[in-house]
Design a protein around this motif. Structure first.
Motif, mmCIF file in Angstrom:
data_model
loop_
_atom_site.group_PDB
_atom_site.id
_atom_site.type_symbol
_atom_site.label_atom_id
_atom_site.label_comp_id
_atom_site.label_asym_id
_atom_site.label_seq_id
_atom_site.Cartn_x
_atom_site.Cartn_y
_atom_site.Cartn_z
ATOM 1 N N ALA A 292 -2.635 22.228 68.401
ATOM 2 C CA ALA A 292 -3.891 22.939 68.656
ATOM 3 C C ALA A 292 -4.387 23.639 67.397
ATOM 4 N N GLU A 293 -3.470 24.261 66.650
ATOM 5 C CA GLU A 293 -3.857 24.933 65.409
ATOM 6 C C GLU A 293 -4.310 23.916 64.369
ATOM 7 N N GLU B 47 -5.614 20.981 64.937
ATOM 8 C CA GLU B 47 -6.931 20.477 65.343
ATOM 9 C C GLU B 47 -8.029 21.464 64.953
ATOM 10 N N ALA B 48 -7.777 22.746 65.147
ATOM 11 C CA ALA B 48 -8.781 23.761 64.820
ATOM 12 C C ALA B 48 -9.122 23.744 63.332
ATOM 13 N N ARG C 246 -11.323 20.700 62.565
ATOM 14 C CA ARG C 246 -12.703 20.906 63.045
ATOM 15 C C ARG C 246 -13.430 21.921 62.175
ATOM 16 N N GLU C 247 -12.697 22.856 61.618
ATOM 17 C CA GLU C 247 -13.312 23.805 60.680
ATOM 18 C C GLU C 247 -13.863 23.064 59.464
#
Length: 421
Positions: free
Chosen positions: A331-332, A334-335, A338-339
């Motif tokens: 999850a981290e 992926e974030a 996306r950033e």
């Protein structure tokens, strides 16, 4: 600027009107564009801007104009135009003096594609009275640029200067199309998702619809494929982007007649039999050398040093995303990806690829496949993206698509090895 999630109504509008998958460019990029439109319309809240959108259709068009960012240049990817020129010279021109070749370019962006088509037809020896090209786009701003027909050097990546000088003349720091290229091309404002907006003379023998569907959600892609099918003659030929060979498209247009052109036939074009793929080392092009995939246009910055700093920053963030993914912190990771994509407006191929790996590890195969396809759209020789996408297609039973990607990856690897030597 408000957080991206407050623009959900706007994202839904863009999804409905132009089929935009917000993940293809990033919610942050959408938020920045909407923020600029809010300033232009003196709106202080997203809710107020949404009301303006619903009340004023002209603002909806301004939003679409601001959202559409074209990635185009003359003779992009090369092989489709080589194929078109040879096809017209060998199969259409002989004995067809009484027929007009009808071609559609949708979306046409700022005009580089339809003008490249016209130059290819002229190079094939087809008289101007024997073809008609309709060029359509949803952006009124891009259509205005296309009609102007004046371009900077950025639009000529990979184009032989001899070819440029044949069809253009210099005016200051720009190059202006000669009249012979403009003849036979008509520009139209329209939306492929709304057939009622397409006031066109159908059917078309050839349709170019490249690098649009990569930005659309699945439902919109299906609508585009159905619309294109209805616009084409029964023996028509469809050119798509190299990342757009989706199963639903390949099922509707099953025949691939020419390696590297990413063309799909509904039937046997012009009544001729399907040709064998050309030799892997085709003859030199008559119009221009095959343009090697150029660098993705950089986001406008104030100076080259800032652009370099941005690249270094993004590379570091992606390295961090990889470390997080390797540690199982998906999850981290992926974030972070996306950033980077938000900051680049969805133009970072490596970020798309890494995001695809992360989503694949999270067992989100469909979303991973879309990420790999977007990486290939931005970097057509991205070996790892090709191989991952090949595996995913094979798992879905798309043996043809998997084999095509595997062979492309092998060719890209050989080319890289030769360049290193």
């Amino acid at each position: 600027m408000p957080a991206p999630d407050v623009f959900r109504d706007v994202q839904e509008l863009l999804s409905r009107e132009i089929g935009l998958d917000s993940g293809s460019i990033g919610a942050g990029a959408i938020a920045r564009v909407v923020g600029r439109r809010m300033s232009a319309t003196s709106c202080t809240t997203p809710e107020e801007y949404t009301r303006v959108l619903r009340r004023e259709p002209a603002e909806g068009q301004m939003l679409i104009n601001a959202m559409v960012v074209p990635e185009t240049w003359f003779f992009r990817d090369g092989e489709p135009f080589r194929f078109l020129e040879n096809l017209v010279r060998d199969e259409w021109a002989p004995g067809r003096q009484d027929r007009v070749l009808r071609i559609l370019s949708i979306p046409c962006a700022s005009g580089e594609e339809p003008y490249s088509i016209a130059m290819s037809l002229l190079a094939a020896g087809l008289p101007q009275d024997r073809y008609r090209i309709d060029a359509v786009d949803v952006s009124t701003e891009l259509l205005a640029l296309a009609k102007e027909g004046a371009y900077g050097l950025h639009s000529f990546r990979g184009v032989d200067p001899v070819v440029r000088d044949r069809f253009f003349y210099a005016r200051g720091r720009r190059f202006v199309l000669r009249e012979e290229v403009r003849v036979g091309i008509a520009f139209h404002h329209g939306n492929v998702l709304d057939p009622r907006s397409l006031d066109l003379s159908v059917p078309y023998h050839i349709v170019f619809c490249r690098n649009l569907m990569i930005y659309l959600h699945a439902e919109a892609r299906l609508r585009v494929v159905e619309t294109l099918d209805s616009l084409m003659s029964e023996d028509g030929l469809l050119f798509v982007g190299h990342s757009e060979l989706f199963p639903m498209l390949m099922a509707r247009f099953p025949i691939d007649p020419h390696r590297g052109s990413f063309a799909r036939r509904k039937g046997s074009l012009f009544g001729t039999a399907q040709r064998e793929p050309p030799d892997p080392k085709p003859e030199p092009p008559r119009v221009a050398p095959i343009p090697r995939p150029g660098p993705v246009p950089e986001i406008a910055v104030d100076s080259p040093s800032l652009a370099k700093a941005k690249q270094v920053t993004d590379a570091g963030r992606l390295a961090e995303a990889k470390r997080l993914a390797d540690a199982g912190r998906l999850a981290e990771a992926e974030a972070v990806c996306r950033e980077v994509l938000d900051r680049s407006r969805g133009r970072d191929a490596q970020a798309h690829f890494l995001l695809g790996v992360i989503l694949g590890a999270a067992r989100l195969g469909e979303k991973a496949e879309e990420c790999f396809a977007r990486a290939l759209y931005l970097d057509s020789e991205h070996y790892d993206a090709m191989m991952h996408l090949s595996v995913l297609k094979a798992r879905k039973g798309d043996a043809e698509g998997a084999e095509l990607l595997r062979k492309r990856a092998e060719r890209a690897a050989r080319t890289n090895e030769e360049e290193v030597r």
